[in-house]
Design an enzyme around this catalytic site. Structure first.
Site, PDB file in Angstrom:
ATOM      1  NE  ARG A 156      -4.368  -0.892  -0.139  1.00  0.00           N
ATOM      2  CZ  ARG A 156      -4.410  -1.927  -1.127  1.00  0.00           C
ATOM      3  NH1 ARG A 156      -3.637  -2.412  -1.861  1.00  0.00           N
ATOM      4  NH2 ARG A 156      -5.630  -2.538  -1.177  1.00  0.00           N
TER       5      ARG A 156
ATOM      6  CG  HIS B  40      -3.372  -0.320  -7.057  1.00  0.00           C
ATOM      7  ND1 HIS B  40      -3.453   0.334  -5.562  1.00  0.00           N
ATOM      8  CD2 HIS B  40      -3.471  -1.552  -6.808  1.00  0.00           C
ATOM      9  CE1 HIS B  40      -4.057  -0.637  -5.053  1.00  0.00           C
ATOM     10  NE2 HIS B  40      -4.156  -1.651  -5.504  1.00  0.00           N
TER      11      HIS B  40
END
Ligand code: NDP
Ligand code: OXD
Length: 305
Positions: free
Chosen positions: A220, A268
């Site tokens: 993350r 991502h």
């Protein structure tokens, strides 16, 4: 359902209608909160889940559920199932293997040379020379560990509780972090976003790695301090990095990270199973729950992941 906006919803709807015609599927903003049994969400607006009195279960549209649990009113008593369809870990393994080989063979350098039509030959290390340390040996990390070993990389891991994976030495807990880092020529971060992991990838951690170590972060964005990564690349403490996650996303178009010659950026996409696969998995979970069988990968509010 809130995942991918209205355009994404049409795709979810098409797949769910084919897979589970008995389900009544509605877009998040159109649904009557009082009538919702199951919610499928990625980044819901704060308070809305708490306003669904009949909610039985929440499905995260991704494996990481931090954008759901950051809601101060997130209903912690309702099971939150992490998206873990069968192909998700394989896709993460694909990505980590690609990124590791990209760093090993200096793919960014070759792409920059190609863009300038410069023929620049050089020799590189080989996989057995690079000790890979994986932070997080869960669903994603375990698969990545097995696949990296298949490429010839020596692999070890770091986790909160002890894991026994074939061929993988596990370093457990904060007390073992120094020993883990000391032997990591390439660090792969596959940790969840928790209070304990936010900001972990910064100058202090990089200083404990061998000089010139390589970094992959597909965990993350809040785990990394981007200016620290750029500084460590400039200064040589890091020899290269591949980052898939940012805070916030998308990364701003004028961020200096885009242009760094030792940094490869991906948007991502490390493990993004198609909606069809995710819809099949959600439909299967709902059928299981209706029959009294709960899915395994449920968020633990006590642990924060
Ligand atoms: P899991 O919950 O299965 O695994 C998490 C791992 O991290 C576990 O091994 C856990 O230890 C370890 N861990 C957690 N906190 C700590 C800590 N403080 N110190 C040491 N180890 C810790 O998650 P997944 O493998 O499914 O996913 C991991 C993360 O990857 C997700 O939360 C998400 O953020 C990210 N992700 C990113 C994707 C992308 O496309 N970029 C796609 C999918 C996931 P223990 O085993 O003891 O519990
Ligand atoms: C994530 C995912 O959690 O895409 O990042 O599954």
């Amino acid at each position: 359902m809130k995942s991918g906006g209205r355009a994404g919803f049409e795709e979810w709807l098409e797949h769910l209608a084919a897979l589970a015609p008995a389900l009544r599927v509605q877009y998040w903003e159109d649904a009557d909160p009082a009538a919702v049994d199951y919610a499928l969400v990625w980044d819901p607006e704060p308070g809305r889940l708490a306003a669904m009195p009949g909610l039985r279960c929440i499905f995260g549209a991704g494996a990481g559920v931090d954008l759901i649990t950051r809601d101060p009113d997130f209903p912690r008593h309702i099971p939150l199932v992490r998206m873990t369809p069968p192909g998700a870990a394989q896709r993460m393994g694909d990505y980590v293997c690609w990124a590791a080989l990209h760093l090993l063979r200096q793919g960014r350098r070759m792409a920059l040379s190609q863009a300038r039509a410069v023929w620049e030959d050089f020799s590189c290390a080989s996989a057995p020379d690079i000790r890979v340390g994986i932070m997080g040996l869960g669903v994603m990390g375990a698969r990545a560990a097995a696949m990296l070993q298949g490429l010839g990389f020596p692999v070890h891991g770091w986790s909160r509780s002890e894991k026994r994976l074939p061929g993988v030495t596990d370093f457990v807990g904060e007390a073992a972090l120094d020993d883990f880092l000391r032997v990591s020529d390439l660090v792969v971060c596959l940790l969840p976003d928790t209070l304990a992991t936010q900001g972990i990838l910064g100058t202090a951690l990089f200083a404990r790695l061998p000089r010139g170590a390589l970094l992959i972060n597909a965990g993350r964005g809040r785990q990394q301090i981007l200016p620290d990564i750029l500084a460590a690349l400039d200064e040589g403490q890091l020899g290269g990095a591949v980052l898939d996650v940012f805070d916030p996303e998308p990364l701003a178009a004028d961020d200096p990270a885009w242009g760094h010659p030792l940094l490869t950026i991906t948007p991502h996409v490390a493990s993004l199973p198609p909606r069809r696969e995710r819809a099949a998995w959600v439909a299967g979970c709902i059928a299981g729950i209706e029959a009294g069988h709960w899915p395994e990968k449920v968020y633990n509010p006590g642990l924060g992941y």
